[in-house]
Write a protein that holds these residues in place. Structure first.
Motif, mmCIF file in Angstrom:
data_model
loop_
_atom_site.group_PDB
_atom_site.id
_atom_site.type_symbol
_atom_site.label_atom_id
_atom_site.label_comp_id
_atom_site.label_asym_id
_atom_site.label_seq_id
_atom_site.Cartn_x
_atom_site.Cartn_y
_atom_site.Cartn_z
ATOM 1 N N ILE A 1 -2.995 -4.467 -6.454
ATOM 2 C CA ILE A 1 -2.603 -5.001 -7.768
ATOM 3 C C ILE A 1 -2.964 -6.486 -7.874
ATOM 4 O O ILE A 1 -3.563 -6.925 -8.866
ATOM 5 N N THR A 2 -2.654 -7.277 -6.853
ATOM 6 C CA THR A 2 -2.925 -8.724 -6.961
ATOM 7 C C THR A 2 -4.429 -8.996 -6.957
ATOM 8 O O THR A 2 -4.903 -9.841 -7.709
ATOM 9 N N VAL A 3 -5.184 -8.272 -6.123
ATOM 10 C CA VAL A 3 -6.629 -8.527 -6.056
ATOM 11 C C VAL A 3 -7.317 -8.003 -7.322
ATOM 12 O O VAL A 3 -8.213 -8.661 -7.862
ATOM 13 N N ALA A 4 -6.884 -6.842 -7.810
ATOM 14 C CA ALA A 4 -7.479 -6.312 -9.045
ATOM 15 C C ALA A 4 -7.240 -7.288 -10.190
ATOM 16 O O ALA A 4 -8.136 -7.531 -11.001
ATOM 17 N N ALA A 5 -6.039 -7.878 -10.235
ATOM 18 C CA ALA A 5 -5.737 -8.857 -11.293
ATOM 19 C C ALA A 5 -6.653 -10.071 -11.157
ATOM 20 O O ALA A 5 -7.166 -10.585 -12.152
ATOM 21 N N ILE B 1 -11.443 -14.813 -5.550
ATOM 22 C CA ILE B 1 -10.241 -13.967 -5.533
ATOM 23 C C ILE B 1 -9.283 -14.360 -4.418
ATOM 24 O O ILE B 1 -8.276 -13.704 -4.200
ATOM 25 N N LYS B 2 -9.598 -15.451 -3.697
ATOM 26 C CA LYS B 2 -8.793 -15.835 -2.528
ATOM 27 C C LYS B 2 -7.292 -15.928 -2.821
ATOM 28 O O LYS B 2 -6.490 -15.387 -2.052
ATOM 29 N N PRO B 3 -6.885 -16.589 -3.921
ATOM 30 C CA PRO B 3 -5.438 -16.645 -4.182
ATOM 31 C C PRO B 3 -4.823 -15.247 -4.274
ATOM 32 O O PRO B 3 -3.750 -15.002 -3.716
ATOM 33 N N GLY B 4 -5.508 -14.338 -4.939
ATOM 34 C CA GLY B 4 -5.006 -12.972 -5.078
ATOM 35 C C GLY B 4 -4.901 -12.276 -3.729
ATOM 36 O O GLY B 4 -3.932 -11.548 -3.467
ATOM 37 N N VAL B 5 -5.872 -12.512 -2.863
ATOM 38 C CA VAL B 5 -5.868 -11.880 -1.540
ATOM 39 C C VAL B 5 -4.700 -12.429 -0.710
ATOM 40 O O VAL B 5 -3.957 -11.664 -0.079
ATOM 41 N N ILE B 6 -4.501 -13.757 -0.746
ATOM 42 C CA ILE B 6 -3.435 -14.359 0.056
ATOM 43 C C ILE B 6 -2.059 -13.934 -0.451
ATOM 44 O O ILE B 6 -1.178 -13.558 0.327
ATOM 45 N N VAL B 7 -1.896 -13.944 -1.768
ATOM 46 C CA VAL B 7 -0.616 -13.513 -2.342
ATOM 47 C C VAL B 7 -0.368 -12.042 -1.985
ATOM 48 O O VAL B 7 0.741 -11.661 -1.614
ATOM 49 N N GLY B 8 -1.413 -11.220 -2.061
ATOM 50 C CA GLY B 8 -1.286 -9.815 -1.695
ATOM 51 C C GLY B 8 -0.859 -9.652 -0.244
ATOM 52 O O GLY B 8 0.015 -8.832 0.076
ATOM 53 N N PHE B 9 -1.442 -10.458 0.646
ATOM 54 C CA PHE B 9 -1.087 -10.401 2.066
ATOM 55 C C PHE B 9 0.383 -10.761 2.266
ATOM 56 O O PHE B 9 1.110 -10.077 2.987
ATOM 57 N N ILE B 10 0.824 -11.809 1.589
ATOM 58 C CA ILE B 10 2.228 -12.232 1.736
ATOM 59 C C ILE B 10 3.177 -11.151 1.215
ATOM 60 O O ILE B 10 4.166 -10.805 1.868
ATOM 61 N N ALA C 1 0.135 -5.770 7.146
ATOM 62 C CA ALA C 1 -0.299 -6.606 6.012
ATOM 63 C C ALA C 1 -1.808 -6.825 6.074
ATOM 64 O O ALA C 1 -2.491 -6.818 5.042
ATOM 65 N N LEU C 2 -2.311 -7.001 7.299
ATOM 66 C CA LEU C 2 -3.749 -7.232 7.460
ATOM 67 C C LEU C 2 -4.557 -6.012 7.010
ATOM 68 O O LEU C 2 -5.506 -6.119 6.224
ATOM 69 N N PHE C 3 -4.154 -4.825 7.520
ATOM 70 C CA PHE C 3 -4.857 -3.591 7.126
ATOM 71 C C PHE C 3 -4.747 -3.373 5.618
ATOM 72 O O PHE C 3 -5.728 -3.051 4.953
ATOM 73 N N ALA C 4 -3.530 -3.555 5.095
ATOM 74 C CA ALA C 4 -3.315 -3.345 3.654
ATOM 75 C C ALA C 4 -4.198 -4.290 2.852
ATOM 76 O O ALA C 4 -4.742 -3.921 1.812
ATOM 77 N N THR C 5 -4.367 -5.528 3.353
ATOM 78 C CA THR C 5 -5.179 -6.522 2.634
ATOM 79 C C THR C 5 -6.650 -6.124 2.627
ATOM 80 O O THR C 5 -7.312 -6.155 1.591
ATOM 81 N N VAL C 6 -7.143 -5.709 3.797
ATOM 82 C CA VAL C 6 -8.553 -5.312 3.881
ATOM 83 C C VAL C 6 -8.829 -4.101 2.990
ATOM 84 O O VAL C 6 -9.718 -4.127 2.130
ATOM 85 N N PHE C 7 -8.012 -3.052 3.152
ATOM 86 C CA PHE C 7 -8.280 -1.821 2.401
ATOM 87 C C PHE C 7 -7.961 -1.997 0.916
ATOM 88 O O PHE C 7 -8.684 -1.501 0.051
ATOM 89 N N GLY C 8 -6.882 -2.713 0.627
ATOM 90 C CA GLY C 8 -6.504 -2.939 -0.766
ATOM 91 C C GLY C 8 -7.571 -3.734 -1.513
ATOM 92 O O GLY C 8 -7.890 -3.443 -2.662
ATOM 93 N N THR C 9 -8.140 -4.736 -0.828
ATOM 94 C CA THR C 9 -9.189 -5.556 -1.440
ATOM 95 C C THR C 9 -10.441 -4.719 -1.683
ATOM 96 O O THR C 9 -11.048 -4.767 -2.758
ATOM 97 N N LEU C 10 -10.816 -3.918 -0.682
ATOM 98 C CA LEU C 10 -12.001 -3.063 -0.835
ATOM 99 C C LEU C 10 -11.820 -2.094 -2.001
ATOM 100 O O LEU C 10 -12.723 -1.900 -2.808
ATOM 101 N N ALA C 11 -10.598 -1.514 -2.074
ATOM 102 C CA ALA C 11 -10.330 -0.559 -3.156
ATOM 103 C C ALA C 11 -10.409 -1.248 -4.514
ATOM 104 O O ALA C 11 -10.980 -0.714 -5.469
ATOM 105 N N ALA C 12 -9.854 -2.475 -4.598
ATOM 106 C CA ALA C 12 -9.878 -3.197 -5.875
ATOM 107 C C ALA C 12 -11.316 -3.513 -6.283
ATOM 108 O O ALA C 12 -11.682 -3.375 -7.449
ATOM 109 N N LEU C 13 -12.144 -3.918 -5.314
ATOM 110 C CA LEU C 13 -13.551 -4.210 -5.598
ATOM 111 C C LEU C 13 -14.241 -2.971 -6.163
ATOM 112 O O LEU C 13 -14.954 -3.045 -7.161
#
Lengths: 377, 272
Positions: free
Chosen positions: B153-157, B189-198, B79-91
């Motif tokens: 998806i959550t961070v891009a939103a 974007i913190k809510p999106g990042v946390i929801v994405g992690f969960i 989840a941690l890796f997915a959050t870091v990379f997913g957030t970077l990709a969304a940015l």
């Protein structure tokens, strides 16, 4: 001018600092085949309040974005007090900017918002608190530092944005339609406030708006833009009274712009022009003698007095609109069929003319301007 | 159609239909709950009597304890890796000016749409070759790939929910790119990042197909253990384990829902 009267001594210290001299040299922006900004050269004096107006898509936002550093120009240079800043990133330019929707950070309090630029500059905590308090006082928001931006009214948010953009004493303040989101009464109040604020700081301001009245009320000089080009630069009065072309004449106020077919010069800078559709008029021959005649509504005389003027026409009233002590007539000239707009103040005893009524219309030859461009029909 | 009585009947009909759909969606999942309290030694419905013995057996089971630990050991870093990379990709794809952003965005969520079995079959020989089959690293890689779209998806939103003016403002105020991200973008974007992690953790915690292919008995996760038990022994301990899993997942989704709501309220309040 007594703008310093209500400011504390602290503010006077700031007032002695001067704004930056801003020079644009051939600044251009193209996106592929589309030209957003044609080569633009412009000099804005230190401490000047300079407004840029124009319809949307005229390039005014592009010019502001280039100045802020968000947009890299395709060519040209921008000099601040003589130094070219095109290669300087936005966060090192040390300009203040106020956005249309204020862009106050919703996750920070008002005080944190205003303190943000100081925090980025590594200002010590005590000094930061003091400067934030001073900035809050300057925009009359004492005691609201702990609120969230969302808890403030539109006008208060606007003042926070102003305080935040000025708390670090920038040399240049950029404003992008800063009053666009406010209602009319508040907008007029804020116009005065911003003007006072700018005078107190001595900062140079570039103010972008599409509201010509706002620009004219606030600016020392203004530029009118269209299609990525500066159409004319001058003081509000110069632009209103001496427009160079049909676009500028039509953009400011409600001018009567009539097409002319032939002009021949007279002595003393005047010319005789033939109106399209018939009738001769005498008018001022501006630098470029063009295809249009421009007359401002307050220069047109209606009724028996018109006989005394240089250009007299018989006309019919088409429309009469009364608003707050002034009346506006739409009149159709006999013969050529052109429409002119007249406006003047009324008194309670004045009897207004009714649509359909016949009258005389005229204006002095020094009030008619021959300008470039073809009037829209 | 203007008869109000007809409208009332129609609206009751729609309500009844909605309730039926909800029952259809939820009920099969909840059948497992009474089964877990069964007094019988095999899975049968309806259960003949009430007993907590299977929860006791679940708590005593070393297999389950190891599997739960494995699921956490794999789920948290995935989840941690997915959050870091997913957030970077969304940015990059929402705020950046990359050419072909649409295509890249589609590629980003492809792992979510493609059948997981395809990825599992593809990863298996590669991991055998790399010698990481059955290891934590292997399943971690697989789960990171599959969980990344959820964060994306959550961070891009979250990024699309506000204009980039805030970032431009931060820059004019003297924040360089890193400070702009740290003090403005990330808090927004913190809510999106946390929801994405969960979501990413919940996904890894429930995932079976990759676990079957890429784990071994030492690294197997709870879903794989359940699946194995279903094949060999049909005792209600499976039901008890499933209920525990269900409660964990549901509570994580509830946390995510609460975060998504409080997060959505803040920026919208400022924008108005």
């Amino acid at each position: 001018m007594n703008v310093h009267a209500d400011l504390t001594p602290d503010h006077k210290v700031i007032a002695e600092k001067r704004g930056a001299l801003v020079e644009f040299g051939g600044v251009t922006k193209t996106y592929g085949p589309v030209t957003a900004l044609r080569p633009t050269s412009l000099r804005i004096e230190a401490g000047e309040f300079f407004a840029i107006i124009g319809p949307s898509g005229s390039g005014k936002s592009t010019l502001l974005g280039i100045t802020a550093g968000f947009i890299v120009p395709s060519a040209g240079m921008i000099r601040i007090d003589g130094a070219d800043i095109v290669a300087v990133p936005p966060y090192s330019r040390n300009f203040g900017m106020v956005f249309q929707n204020y862009a106050l950070f919703p996750h920070m309090t008002v005080a944190e918002n205003i303190g943000f630029p100081l925090r980025m500059r590594g200002v010590a905590k005590a000094e930061k608190a003091e400067r934030v308090a001073r900035a809050l006082a300057m925009v009359r928001l004492e005691g609201l530092g702990d609120r969230r931006p969302s808890e403030l009214s539109g006008g208060q948010q606007q003042r926070v944005a102003l305080a935040r953009a000025a708390v670090y004493d920038p040399l240049l303040l950029l404003m992008d339609e800063p009053l666009g989101a406010l209602d009319k009464n508040l907008r007029e109040e804020m116009q005065e406030e911003i003007k006072k604020f700018q005078k107190a700081l001595g900062v140079t301001v570039i103010y972008v708006t599409h509201d010509q009245q706002e620009a004219a009320a606030m600016a020392d000089r203004l530029a009118i833009m269209r299609n990525g080009r500066l159409e004319q630069i001058g003081s509000p009065r110069e632009l209103y009274e001496r427009p160079q072309n049909v676009f500028v004449a039509g953009f400011l106020g409600e001018a009567s712009i009539l097409p002319v077919t032939k002009t021949s010069p007279l002595a003393g800078g005047f010319a005789v022009a033939e109106l399209a559709g018939g009738g001769n008029v005498e008018a001022v021959a501006s630098t470029g003698v063009g295809e249009a005649l421009c007359i401002r509504p307050e220069c047109i005389v209606v009724g028996p007095d018109a006989e005394q003027t240089d250009n007299v026409f018989a006309a019919q009233v088409e429309e009469a609109v009364y608003a707050n002590g002034s009346v506006r007539y739409r009149l159709r000239l006999d013969g050529s069929g052109h429409v002119v707009n007249a406006r003047f103040s009324t008194r309670p005893d004045l009897v207004l003319m009714q649509p359909g009524q016949r009258t005389k219309v005229g204006w002095a030859r020094r009030d008619g301007l021959l300008i470039e461009g073809r009037p829209e029909t | 159609m203007t008869d109000p009585r007809l409208w009332r009947i129609l609206s009751y009909g729609i309500l009844a239909f909605a309730v039926l759909v909800l029952i259809y969606l939820v009920l099969p999942t909840l059948v497992i709950v009474p089964l877990s309290f069964s007094s019988e030694t095999f899975l049968s419905f309806p259960p003949p009597g009430f007993s907590l013995q299977w929860y006791d057996a679940f708590a005593q089971s070393l297999d389950y304890r190891i599997a739960i630990l494995n699921s956490v050991k794999i789920g948290l870093p995935a989840a941690l890796f997915a959050t870091v990379f997913g957030t970077l990709a969304a940015l990059a794809l929402v705020r950046g000016h990359l050419p072909g952003r649409r295509l890249l965005s589609a590629l980003m969520i492809a792992p979510l749409i493609l059948p997981q079995i395809v990825l599992a079959i593809g990863l298996f020989p590669i991991m055998v070759k790399l010698g990481i089959i059955g290891s934590y690293a292997g399943i971690l890689l697989g789960h990171t790939v599959l969980a990344m779209p959820l964060v994306f998806i959550t961070v891009a939103a979250a990024l699309k929910s506000y204009a980039p003016t805030y970032e431009l403002a931060a820059m004019t105020l003297g924040a360089n790119r890193w400070n702009t991200f740290r003090f403005v973008t990330l808090p927004m974007i913190k809510p999106g990042v946390i929801v994405g992690f969960i979501f990413a953790f919940a996904f890894s915690f429930d995932e079976l197909i990759l676990a079957i292919f890429l784990t071994n008995p030492a690294t197997r996760t709870v879903p794989r253990l359940l699946w194995e038990h279903l094949n060999y022994q049909m005792t209600p301990v499976i039901a008890a384990a499933t209920v525990v899993l269900l409660v964990i997942t549901l509570s994580m989704l509830a946390i995510a829902a609460v975060y998504a709501r409080t997060g959505a309220r803040k920026p919208s309040g400022a924008a108005s």
